[in-house]
Design an enzyme around this catalytic site. Sequence first.
Site, short mmCIF file in Angstrom:
data_model
loop_
_atom_site.label_atom_id
_atom_site.label_comp_id
_atom_site.label_asym_id
_atom_site.label_seq_id
_atom_site.Cartn_x
_atom_site.Cartn_y
_atom_site.Cartn_z
N GLY A 24 18.55 19.52 7.92
CA GLY A 24 18.15 18.88 9.17
C GLY A 24 17.81 19.85 10.28
N CYS A 37 4.07 -9.24 -2.15
CA CYS A 37 2.73 -8.67 -2.38
C CYS A 37 1.82 -9.73 -3.02
CB CYS A 37 2.84 -7.44 -3.29
SG CYS A 37 1.22 -6.74 -3.71
N CYS A 68 0.86 -8.06 -6.70
CA CYS A 68 1.80 -7.82 -7.79
C CYS A 68 3.08 -8.63 -7.65
CB CYS A 68 2.12 -6.33 -7.91
SG CYS A 68 3.31 -5.75 -6.68
N CYS A 121 1.03 -4.22 -1.42
CA CYS A 121 1.89 -3.04 -1.41
C CYS A 121 1.15 -1.87 -0.78
CB CYS A 121 2.24 -2.64 -2.85
SG CYS A 121 3.31 -3.79 -3.68
N CYS A 136 2.07 -0.66 -7.07
CA CYS A 136 1.43 -1.96 -7.22
C CYS A 136 0.65 -2.01 -8.55
CB CYS A 136 0.50 -2.20 -6.04
SG CYS A 136 0.05 -3.92 -5.80
#
Lengths: 227, 294, 267
Positions: free
Chosen positions: B31, B240, B243, B265, B271
């Site tokens: 970080g 979606c 899909c 997606c 997808c």
Amino acid sequence: MITIENLCKSFTLHNQNGAVIPVMAGANLAVARGECVGLIGASGAGKSTLMRMVWGNYLAASGSIWVGDLDVVTASPRQIIALRRSTLGYVSQFLRVVPRVPTLDVVAEPLLFLGVPADIARARAADLLARLNIPQRLWELSPTTFSGGEQQRVNIARGFAHPFPALLLDEPTASLDAANREVVLTLIQEAKARGAAILGIFHDEAARDRVCDRLIDVRAFTPKAAA
Amino acid sequence: MTDQAYNFAYLDEDTKRMIRRAILKGVAIPGYQVPFASREMPMPYGWGTGGVQVTAACLTPDDVLKVIDQGADDTTNAVSIRKFFVATAGIAVTEATDKATIIQTRHRIPEAALTAGQIMVYQVPIPEPLRFLEPREVETRKMHELEEYGLMHVKLYEDIAKHGQIATSYAYPVRVEGRYVMDPSPIPKFDNPKLSGNAALQLFGAGREQRIYAIPPFTHVVSLDFDDHPFSPSKANHSCDLCASDTSYLDEVITDDQGGRMFVCSDTDYCATRRAAGHIGALGGQTITEKAAE
Amino acid sequence: MTDLSHAFAAAADTPLLQVKNLTKRYGARMGCADISFDVYQGEVLGIVGESGSGKSTLLSCLAGHMRPDQGEVFFQTAQGARDTVQMGEAERRRLARTDWAYVHQNPRDGLRMGVSAGGNVGERLMAIGARHYGDIRASAIDWLGRVEIDAGRIDERPSAFSGGMQQRLQIARNLVTAPRLVFMDEPTGGLDVSVQARLLDLLRGLVREMGLSAIIVTHDLAVVRLLADRLMVMKDGHVVERGLTDQVLDDPQHEYTQLLVSSVLQV
């Protein structure tokens, strides 16, 4: 309660070629509990100077000023602040307050500093203002806009809000009408009755005769051969 | 152009070593923003110069590279970066998340779980999460040093005061391993939970700002929030249309001028893989062009 | 009565802040020289002097914004008196956002102008770990009320406020974590006289109610007369006189103080 011993004071004016002006020497006096002592002497003789030295805003050159068990001459600023909060009250001729603060709060403030709850402090302040005939419609206004007599009464109310064991009064009845003068004299008598030691300056002779137990002429404290 | 026109993966070896050092330091201090001497790249800032340099420093001839932009493999940015590395490193490329060893990304983390050994490289525009409220670099560095992170919550407070909820929906600040507060790059906050405990090594490169930082595998990453306004990874309340996935992050696609729209997606590989496996969405597997043609 | 006076003496036996021989030079020029003093809980200390007298340098050294060349600044913490000059920066900055407050002359230096009034007040709370939005907001509303700012303006930015409101907001932002020592650099400077009065009253009330200690640097003798218990007069980096505020103003002893006091217009 107030004992002054061998007190001396002079002013050094650095900006006037360092001129040293002695104004007081060998001052002695004592004020017992329940007693009111009046200072007399011509204007400029040192009455106010003596009062201010007791209050602590004038420094003494030597000697001692005992208020209760504190010597104001040698006390630290903190000790004097504590003394002023709880023990020593002062009614001056001039009202010095933050502008725009309501009169009621100005009078209640000494109690608030002592930790008195706000509602009780304000009730006490209202009581005093009513006794001193300040119309209630003025209580929420700042005293800075008041007449001289009104300001004087606000000052008195503030000085009497807390039952100080020792009180300094500088011309408390000046510029007051007969009725209000009577109220102030009664307040002083009440303070004496509860045991307050009072040192005052009263130009009003009738007032002086009513409340003072003794008079002290400050001319006795004027430095000899000063001139 | 000859084969000798470029060193492998465009950058010279000294530069790659410098970047690798920065990456190693970043991995050692999860970080923490490590300064590095960012190079001029043959593309403008904002096109992923930081990510490209990190990728270049990580690539080996055996690597398989995937590049995604907003989840898609076929957008301009993704295509040109992929071509860039094909040209300069001659490595293999793929669109399949599970086949890639290095994935450079802008704005998304793939839906499919990443696996040990994979490297995610994020393109970062502004690495300093405190910059929004504190413009002085000296001061923000001091704040990181002393863990003075109250300011991050001021930003979230302002969100709630203004919008009634934390409206920050991307680049949502996180705290890494209980220490550094970090900007996860402009990924949607929907992806934030994937930062934590991820099996892959996650590297972040900011070219213009000259910073590299990292989240090593299986690092604990927490999204900042308030007790009474907890973090919630939100997405469109829809599945979606192609899909039928109701767990993936969706793009809203406007299909005509009459207000017609569909949700698909954003991760094109995810997808396509689902559709190939037989999942069919509400619009019956129509393509966007077919829908528009109706 | 006697009980009260004893209570006062006892409450403040140990100084909250003890400054010993503090010196700061700017190359050959003296910032402030060999300065020592104490501040007790609930006490307001005024520091007056003209521009260049070293009063602002002194305040910066006390607040940890500047490192003195010599001297010690002991602050009474939960772990006893600690020299803030020697302590690490992390600890000093933690004190600065918990036990201390700093009110700048220009509110723009003390506020985040791009953050709402509520966010400004809440920042110190969040900095010390407050993580409940509702509580933070309630505190902010409470404090806006205490400094007489309409709670309806909590989501406005300070840039929409008047100078006096900005200064009151800065005070709220500083006092929300109930600090024990407040540093003020010309807190009423740059404000209209009528606005100053309101601010002075507010400060007096807060000092009294919260038992705050304060160090106020100003060139305005009227301000210190109304706010400060004690006064230090500075000239050329040195303290030339100190004492009870009304004593220093009514019976000044030092040549410079006499000049300073006599130069002020009496109103």
